[in-house]
Design a protein around this motif. Structure first.
Motif, PDB file in Angstrom:
ATOM      1  N   ARG B 219       4.128  -7.719  11.557  1.00 40.07           N
ATOM      2  CA  ARG B 219       3.839  -6.363  11.123  1.00 40.07           C
ATOM      3  C   ARG B 219       2.606  -6.435  10.229  1.00 40.07           C
ATOM      4  N   VAL B 220       1.746  -5.434  10.306  1.00 43.95           N
ATOM      5  CA  VAL B 220       0.548  -5.379   9.469  1.00 43.95           C
ATOM      6  C   VAL B 220       0.613  -4.112   8.628  1.00 43.95           C
ATOM      7  N   ILE B 221       0.235  -4.278   7.352  1.00 44.54           N
ATOM      8  CA  ILE B 221       0.208  -3.121   6.452  1.00 44.54           C
ATOM      9  C   ILE B 221      -1.215  -2.937   5.979  1.00 44.54           C
ATOM     10  N   PHE B 222      -1.708  -1.701   6.033  1.00 43.79           N
ATOM     11  CA  PHE B 222      -3.029  -1.421   5.489  1.00 43.79           C
ATOM     12  C   PHE B 222      -2.859  -0.627   4.197  1.00 43.79           C
ATOM     13  N   MET B 223      -3.474  -1.138   3.132  1.00 42.29           N
ATOM     14  CA  MET B 223      -3.366  -0.464   1.830  1.00 42.29           C
ATOM     15  C   MET B 223      -4.719   0.037   1.370  1.00 42.29           C
ATOM     16  N   ASP B 224      -4.723   1.174   0.675  1.00 44.27           N
ATOM     17  CA  ASP B 224      -5.943   1.680   0.055  1.00 44.27           C
ATOM     18  C   ASP B 224      -5.556   2.505  -1.154  1.00 44.27           C
ATOM     19  N   ARG B 227      -1.937   2.788  -2.192  1.00 48.73           N
ATOM     20  CA  ARG B 227      -0.923   3.342  -1.281  1.00 48.73           C
ATOM     21  C   ARG B 227      -0.851   2.507  -0.018  1.00 48.73           C
ATOM     22  N   ILE B 228       0.330   2.527   0.620  1.00 51.93           N
ATOM     23  CA  ILE B 228       0.413   1.981   1.968  1.00 51.93           C
ATOM     24  C   ILE B 228      -0.025   3.109   2.896  1.00 51.93           C
ATOM     25  N   VAL B 229      -1.210   2.924   3.520  1.00 48.90           N
ATOM     26  CA  VAL B 229      -1.768   3.997   4.333  1.00 48.90           C
ATOM     27  C   VAL B 229      -1.166   3.968   5.728  1.00 48.90           C
ATOM     28  N   GLU B 230      -1.021   2.760   6.261  1.00 51.54           N
ATOM     29  CA  GLU B 230      -0.581   2.673   7.647  1.00 51.54           C
ATOM     30  C   GLU B 230       0.125   1.347   7.853  1.00 51.54           C
TER      31      GLU B 230
END
Lengths: 510, 256
Positions: B219-224, B227-230
Motif C-alpha cells: 500500500r502507498v500513502i501520499f502525504m502533504d 494530511r494523508i491525501v491519498e
C-alpha cells in the motif's frame, strides 16, 4: 593543430628565462635552507644572552650555583609542618613544593567534581537551576582570578567570626546518637531488602520486609529501654570555622587499625570477586544482577563486621593514669576514658575503635590549635579561588561535551529501548568524554599554573618561598630555574595522565 | 475449530492503529487528523514532499516524537505517557534512520548485541550468535569486528538494519533509509529491505525510491501538509490511467 598548441603552451606559461638554477627552485631545499637560517639565529641570540647574563652576574659577584641550597634558610614559613628557620634552603624549597602540591592535588579533584555538577545543571530542564548555574559560570569566568582570590581572602574569610566565637559543626553541646548501631540496623534492613528483591510473590516479599523492619526497630527500642544502648552521648564539634581558618577533626589509626584493615581488604577482595562473578553470570545467562549494589553491600558488611569484632576486645581490668593532683591512680579503662585522664598513647593502645576520633581543641590561651588539622585562611582563599574559577570553565566544557553527542545517538538508543541509565552510561558518556578530556586537561594545567597566584595572599607555595629565597641569597637564576622545573614537572605529570586517559576514548576510523 | 478461527481473527487485527492523531511543533500543525491502520506483515510506503510530516508520522509510532491529540495503539498497547508502555512498544519496533546513527565508539558486533543484552537480557553467546546470523543476512559478516567509521555508507546502513532486527521486533520503521547514500550503495540497502519484506516483516517505509514502492509495497500513502491525501495499492498509485488528487498528480509529475 592540437599537438602544436600543447607544444607552445610551456613556452607561453614559463618566465622568459630562469634567474635561479633549478636546485634553488626545489621546494624541499628551500625549506631546508629556511630551517638552517632559523636555527642559526636562535643559537646566536641565546649565546649572546648567556654572555650578557654571565658578565652581569660576575660584576655583582654571584655566579649561579646550587651549593647555596645547603645554607641555613633563616626564615619562617607558615603552613610548614616540621620545618623551622634553622633548616636549609633546600628544605624551605621542599616545603613550598609540598604546599603547591597540596593546593593543586585537592584543587583538581574539587574543581572536577564541582565543574561536572554545574555543567550538568547548565543543561537542566529546571529553569531556576539552569539560570543560576548560567549566572555562576558567566560571573566567574569573566572576572580575573586574582580578584577572586582577593575576594575570598579579604571579603569572605575576614567576615568570619574570631576564633573564640568560631562556627562549630555539629554545634556545641549536641548529643550524638549511637551511629554505629544505626549503621548496623540500616545495613541489616538493606540486605534483607536486596535479598527479597528477586522473590516472585509480592505478598511474601512485602511481608518479610515489613516484619524485618519491625523487628530491627523493636530491637533498637528494647535496647534503648532495657539496656540503654541507644542513649545519646555527648559529641564534640568536629569542624570549627573562624577568621583563623578551618580546624577539622583527625582520625588517628589506633593499635587495632591494622587488624581492622584486614577486614577492609578482605571486604574489598570479596566485593570485587562478587562483582566479577555476577558479571560472568550476566554474560552467560543474560540474567540482570545489580552487581555494584551487591558488591558495595558486601564491602560495607565486612567493614562493619570488623568494627564490631574490634569492639569486643577485652581491655585490661585497670590501667594506671595520672589524676588531677598528679598522682598515679589505677582505674578501669572506661572510667579513665569518661574522666578524660587518658593520655593519647594510652587511648590509642587500649581503645576498642580502629580509628580514634579527635576533635580540634585550642590551647589554654585559646589561640592555637592543639589537636586536629588546621587549614590556614590563605590556603582556603587560594584553594577556593582556584577551584571555583576553574570550575566555571570545566562546566562549559562538560556542557559542550554532552551537547556534542549527536541527537541521532539518543534517538537510536531510545528506538532500541535502552533505559535512560544505560543510554547515559553506555552511549552518551563515552562519546562526551572524547570531547571533554582534551580541553579538561588544559584547565587542569591552568589550575596548577594559576596556583602561583598564592603569593597574593601570602600562601607559602613554591613561588612565594622561592621569592624569599632569592631575596635572601641573591641566587635569582638558580631560583627561577628551580621553580620553572617544579611547575614543568607538575604540568608534565598532568599531561601524561590526561594523554593516557585520552587514549582510551579515541575513536577508530578508517 | 472455534479456537483456530479466533487465532486467525487475532492476526487479522491491525498491528498499528492511529485515530484522529494530531501533532504541533509550536504553532506549526505537522500532523492533521491522521487515521491509519497497518495490518501485520503489511509493507506500507509513505511518500510526499519534504515537510509533509511523513517522518514525523513514523517517529510518533515509537514515541521519538510525542503526539498531542488522538490515539496510537501499537501491537495492542496504547501509546501514552506511561513509560512502561513506551518501553514495551520500543522493544517491539525497530527503527532505521537516514543518518544510520550507529554508535561510533562500539564495534559492529557490539552495536548489534548491545540492546538484546541490555534490554532483552540475552546471554552474550546468544546475542553474538544472533548478530552473526543477521550480519550474514545483510551480507557483511566479515565486518563484525570493525568500527562504524571504517565502513562505507551502504555497509553502515545494513549494520543499522541488523541492529534493529537483533531486538526481534514485530514492526520495522524506515525513515528515508537510502537518502544519505551514494547512488551505487542504494541498491544494496534496498535489496536487504526487499528480502525483509518478503520474509513477512511489518514495515513502514518513508522513502523517495519509487521503484521500491512499486515493487515491494502493499500500500502507498501520499502525504502533504500533514494530511494523508491519498492511499492505495502501488499498481493504482503509479498507473497513468488513474485520476489522482491534483496535489498527488503534481508530485508524481515532478518525480516520475
Amino acid at each position: 593543430m592540437l599537438e602544436s598548441q600543447s607544444m607552445e603552451r610551456p613556452a607561453d606559461g614559463s618566465p622568459p628565462e630562469n634567474l635561479l638554477p633549478a636546485i634553488f627552485r626545489d621546494g624541499r631545499i628551500l625549506q631546508g635552507i629556511a630551517q638552517i637560517i632559523f636555527v642559526a639565529i636562535v643559537v646566536l641570540v641565546l649565546n649572546n644572552l648567556q654572555t650578557r647574563i654571565n658578565t652581569a652576574l660576575e660584576s655583582t659577584n654571584q655566579s649561579p650555583n646550587f651549593e647555596f641550597l645547603q645554607n641555613r634558610a633563616g626564615f619562617d614559613i607558615a603552613d610548614s609542618g616540621s620545618y623551622s628557620s634553622n633548616d636549609r634552603y633546600i628544605d624551605a624549597f621542599r616545603v613550598g613544593f609540598i604546599n603547591t602540591i597540596r593546593v593543586v592535588l585537592f584543587g583538581l579533584v574539587a574543581t572536577t567534581v564541582l565543574g561536572i555538577m554545574v555543567g550538568i545543571f547548565l543543561l537542566s530542564r529546571n529553569f531556576l537551576l539552569r539560570t543560576i548555574s548560567r549566572a555562576y559560570v558567566e560571573v566567574l569566568r569573566n572576572t580575573p582570578i586574582l580578584l577572586q582570590i582577593f575576594a575570598w581572602f579579604f571579603i569572605v574569610i575576614f567576615a568570619l567570626p574570631q576564633q573564640q566565637q568560631s562556627f562549630a559543626f555539629p554545634q556545641e553541646g549536641i548529643r550524638s546518637l549511637p551511629l554505629m548501631q544505626y549503621a548496623l540496623s540500616l545495613f541489616v534492613i538493606l540486605v534483607i531488602w536486596q535479598a527479597t528483591g528477586s522473590m516472585r510473590r509480592p505478598a511474601w516479599r512485602n511481608g518479610i520486609r515489613q516484619v524485618s523492619v519491625a523487628v530491627v526497630v523493636l530491637a533498637n527500642l528494647l535496647g534503648l529501654v532495657l539496656v540503654g544502648t541507644g542513649t545519646p552521648i555527648e559529641f564534640r564539634p568536629g569542624i570549627y570555622i573562624s577568621i583563623k581558618g578551618v580546624a577539622v577533626f583527625e582520625l588517628i589509626p589506633s593499635s587495632l587499625f591494622a587488624v581492622w584493615m584486614v577486614f577492609v581488604v578482605v571486604g574489598a577482595v570479596v566485593a570485587i570477586a562478587m562483582s566479577r562473578y555476577f558479571q560472568f553470570i550476566t554474560e552467560t545467562t543474560g540474567k540482570p544482577i545489580p552487581r555494584t549494589r551487591y558488591a558495595l553491600l558486601a564491602f560495607a558488611g565486612f567493614t562493619l563486621l570488623g568494627w564490631l569484632v574490634m569492639g569486643m576486645r577485652p581491655t585490661p581490668s585497670v590501667i594506671p593514669v595520672l589524676d588531677e593532683s598528679g598522682e598515679v591512680v589505677e582505674m578501669p579503662y572506661d572510667d579513665a576514658f569518661e574522666s578524660g585522664l587518658l593520655t593519647i598513647e594510652q587511648e590509642l593502645e587500649y581503645t576498642r575503635q580502629p580509628l580514634l576520633y579527635r576533635p580540634p581543641t585550642l590551647d589554654r590561651r585559646g589561640r592555637n590549635i592543639e589537636t586536629g588539622i588546621e587549614i590556614s585562611p590563605s590556603y582556603l582563599a587560594v584553594f577556593l579561588g582556584l577551584v571555583i574559577y576553574t570550575s566555571a570553565f570545566i562546566a562549559e566544557i562538560v556542557r559542550a561535551g554532552i551537547q556534542a553527542v549527536p541527537r541521532g545517538q539518543l534517538e537510536a538508543s531510545r528506538a532500541l529501548g535502552l533505559s535512560q541509565g544505560d543510554m547515559l552510561r553506555l552511549i552518551i558518556l563515552p562519546q562526551a568524554l572524547r570531547v571533554i578530556i582534551p580541553p579538561l586537561g588544559n584547565q587542569f594545567l591552568n589550575l596548577s599554573k594559576n596556583s602561583s597566584l598564592a603569593i597574593a595572599v601570602s600562601y607559602t607555595d613554591i613561588y612565594q618561598v622561592t621569592n624569599t629565597i632569592i631575596n635572601q641569597s641573591g641566587q635569582s637564576v638558580t631560583g627561577i630555574l628551580m621553580v620553572l622545573l617544579a611547575y614543568l614537572l607538575i604540568s608534565l605529570l598532568i599531561s601524561l595522565g590526561m594523554n593516557l586517559v585520552n587514549q582510551r576514548f579515541q575513536l577508530v576510523t578508517r | 475449530m472455534q479456537e483456530l478461527n479466533q487465532q486467525v481473527m487475532a492476526s487479522d487485527e491491525p498491528i498499528i492503529i492511529c485515530r484522529e492523531m494530531n501533532k504541533w511543533f509550536g504553532d506549526f500543525h505537522v500532523l492533521r487528523n491522521i487515521t491509519l491502520e497497518v495490518m501485520p506483515q503489511e509493507v506500507l510506503v509513505i511518500i510526499g514532499p519534504s515537510g509533509s510530516g511523513k517522518s514525523t508520522l513514523i517517529r510518533c509510532i515509537n514515541r521519538l516524537e510525542e503526539h498531542q491529540d488522538g490515539r496510537i495503539v501499537v501491537n495492542g498497547i496504547e501509546l501514552s505517557h506511561d513509560v512502561q508502555n513506551i518501553a514495551e512498544i520500543r522493544r517491539e519496533t525497530g527503527m532505521v534512520f537516514q543518518q544510520f546513527n550507529l554508535f561510533p565508539h562500539l564495534t559492529v558486533m557490539d552495536n548489534i548485541t548491545l540492546a538484546p543484552m541490555k534490554v532483552r537480557h540475552w546471554a552474550r553467546d546468544k546475542a553474538e550468535q544472533r548478530a552473526m546470523e543477521l550480519l550474514e543476512r545483510v551480507e557483511i559478516p566479515e565486518q563484525a569486528c570493525k568500527y562504524p567509521g571504517q565502513l562505507s555508507g551502504g555497509q553502515q546502513q545494513r549494520v543499522a538494519i541488523a541492529r534493529a532486527l537483533a531486538m526481534e521486533p514485530r514492526i520495522m520503521l524506515f525513515d528515508e533509509p537510502t537518502s544519505a547514500l551514494d547512488p551505487e550503495m542504494i541498491k544494496e540497502v534496498l535489496d536487504v529491505m526487499k528480502e525483509l519484506a518478503l520474509s513477512g516483516m511489518t514495515m513502514l517505509v518513508v522513502t523517495h525510491e519509487m521503484g521500491f514502492a512499486r515493487e515491494v509495497a502493499d500500500r502507498v500513502i501520499f502525504m502533504d501538509m500533514g494530511r494523508i491525501v491519498e492511499e492505495g495499492p502501488p499498481e493504482n498509485f503509479f498507473s497513468p490511467d488513474i485520476v489522482h488528487h491534483p496535489r498527488t498528480q503534481e508530485f508524481l509529475d515532478q518525480i516520475l
